[in-house]
Design a protein around this motif. Structure first.
Motif, PDB file in Angstrom:
ATOM      1  N   VAL A   1       0.839  -1.208   0.000  1.00  0.00           N
ATOM      2  CA  VAL A   1       0.000   0.000   0.000  1.00  0.00           C
ATOM      3  C   VAL A   1       0.874   1.258   0.000  1.00  0.00           C
ATOM      4  N   GLU A   2       1.890   1.274   0.860  1.00  0.00           N
ATOM      5  CA  GLU A   2       2.794   2.425   0.954  1.00  0.00           C
ATOM      6  C   GLU A   2       3.561   2.610  -0.351  1.00  0.00           C
TER       7      GLU A   2
ATOM      8  N   ARG B   1      -8.019  -6.182   2.455  1.00  0.00           N
ATOM      9  CA  ARG B   1      -7.525  -5.095   3.313  1.00  0.00           C
ATOM     10  C   ARG B   1      -6.726  -4.068   2.498  1.00  0.00           C
ATOM     11  N   LYS B   2      -5.797  -4.590   1.690  1.00  0.00           N
ATOM     12  CA  LYS B   2      -4.926  -3.674   0.932  1.00  0.00           C
ATOM     13  C   LYS B   2      -5.678  -2.959  -0.185  1.00  0.00           C
TER      14      LYS B   2
ATOM     15  N   THR C   1      -8.828  -2.269  -0.236  1.00  0.00           N
ATOM     16  CA  THR C   1      -9.733  -1.284   0.359  1.00  0.00           C
ATOM     17  C   THR C   1      -8.965  -0.023   0.755  1.00  0.00           C
ATOM     18  N   ALA C   2      -7.778  -0.233   1.327  1.00  0.00           N
ATOM     19  CA  ALA C   2      -6.952   0.926   1.711  1.00  0.00           C
ATOM     20  C   ALA C   2      -6.612   1.764   0.486  1.00  0.00           C
TER      21      ALA C   2
ATOM     22  N   GLN D   1      -9.569   3.690  -0.942  1.00  0.00           N
ATOM     23  CA  GLN D   1      -9.864   4.913  -0.188  1.00  0.00           C
ATOM     24  C   GLN D   1      -9.012   6.088  -0.677  1.00  0.00           C
ATOM     25  N   HIS D   2      -7.901   5.766  -1.340  1.00  0.00           N
ATOM     26  CA  HIS D   2      -7.082   6.810  -1.973  1.00  0.00           C
ATOM     27  C   HIS D   2      -7.410   6.926  -3.466  1.00  0.00           C
TER      28      HIS D   2
END
Ligand code: C2E
Ligand code: MG
Ligand code: MG
Ligand code: MG
Length: 284
Positions: free
Chosen positions: A130-131, A165-166, A168-169, A172-173
């Motif tokens: 994600v990062e 999880r990833k 969705t994160a 959101q961006h």
């Protein structure tokens, strides 16, 4: 393990097998060097909507090997996945894509074109995925809404929770997701309602024999209907003929990708392609 004189034992000493293994080892070493130096060609294949406008492009890598010539991703991606090299390689693709998007934005060019990149399982499941994605976007000041990540069903089977999880994160961006090669994996329809997807991609294997093959026709129709019901865009890959495009249009498919429109091409050619097509659709 050698258990008696089974087929496996004989195959182990098969010179062809040895050749394949040796070749893979040497390709792996060359691949490592190429990843370190970023020696890949970044090709783009246009994605077209029902009005003939280019709305996106898929990034497809090519590896110009000094001895073997242009090596296709069908050969080197599986090797990169086995060795873990796919992670730095995938990061390089991500960085290039973000750079291209921000260059276009700076030139006020192609503001409606999304870039799709393919993401492998080890990449998505790597700890800092994600990062890494957000980092590439921020570094180049690209618009996240223009980046689409193509994932496959095979990537969901081992660790669905991590994938959700990833994704969705990232959603959101405003990062978009496409489910590639849809229908060819161990699909479970329950994935579809859990994943933050924007697009389903009908696999080429269901497209190539359209419209004659009744089974493929039924499958394509089912995928488009499913996509519509779930509020997803549907794109067909491997569209090679007008007949295929006509059929897909008829069942409500909203985007197309394939040799009928354009092969994967280097960035400068893609830019020329879009400019030329853009002027045609303005005239129409
Ligand atoms: P994919 O994501 O399913 O990409 C579609 C493949 O179909 C590409 O093959 C493309 O060149 C080919 N194709 C497109 N239109 C047509 C058509 O009309 N007819 C036919 N016969 N083929 C068409 P390619 O470029 O050889 O890539 C193969 C696979 O390698 C891709 O399948 C993708 O899974 C993987 N790949 C490519 N680049 C990357 C990358 O940067 N990262 C990762 N992880 N995988 C990649
Ligand atoms: Mg793909
Ligand atoms: Mg595909
Ligand atoms: Mg495919």
């Amino acid at each position: 393990e050698a258990k008696g004189a089974g087929g496996n034992v004989i195959r182990f000493f098969d010179p062809e097998m040895q050749r394949v293994v040796r070749e893979e080892v040497s390709l792996d070493a060359d691949l490592r060097t190429a990843v370190d130096r970023g020696e890949f060609e970044f090709h783009l294949q246009p994605q077209i909507n029902r009005f003939g406008t280019v709305v996106g492009a898929e990034v497809l890598l090519r590896w110009p090997h000094p001895v073997r010539g242009l090596v296709s991703p069908g050969v080197f991606i599986p090797i990169a996945e086995k060795s873990g090299l796919i992670v730095p390689l995938g990061n390089w693709v991500l960085d290039c894509a973000a750079k291209v998007l921000s260059n276009w934005a700076a030139k006020e060019l192609f503001s409606d074109i999304n870039l799709s990149i393919n993401v492998s399982a080890n990449q998505l499941h790597s700890e800092d995925f994600v990062e890494t994605v957000l980092g590439a976007i921020e570094r180049h000041g690209a618009r996240p809404r223009r980046l689409k990540l193509e994932i496959t069903e095979s990537l969901l089977v081992n660790n669905l929770d991590d994938a959700i999880r990833k994704m969705t994160a990232l959603q959101q961006h405003e990062i978009l997701f496409s489910l590639d090669d849809f229908g060819t994996g161990y699909s479970s329809l329950s994935y579809l309602k859990q994943l933050p997807l924007d697009q389903l991609k009908i696999d080429r294997s269901f497209v190539s024999d359209l419209p004659q093959n009744k089974n493929d026709a039924a499958i394509a129709e089912m995928i488009v209907a499913l996509g519509r019901t779930l509020g997803l865009h549907v794109i067909a890959e491997g569209v090679e003929t007008e007949e295929q495009k006509g059929f897909l249009e008829g069942i409500g498919c909203d985007q197309f990708q394939g040799y009928l429109f354009g092969v994967p091409m280097p960035l400068d050619q893609f830019e020329e392609f879009v400019s030329a097509l853009g002027s045609v659709s303005h005239m129409a």
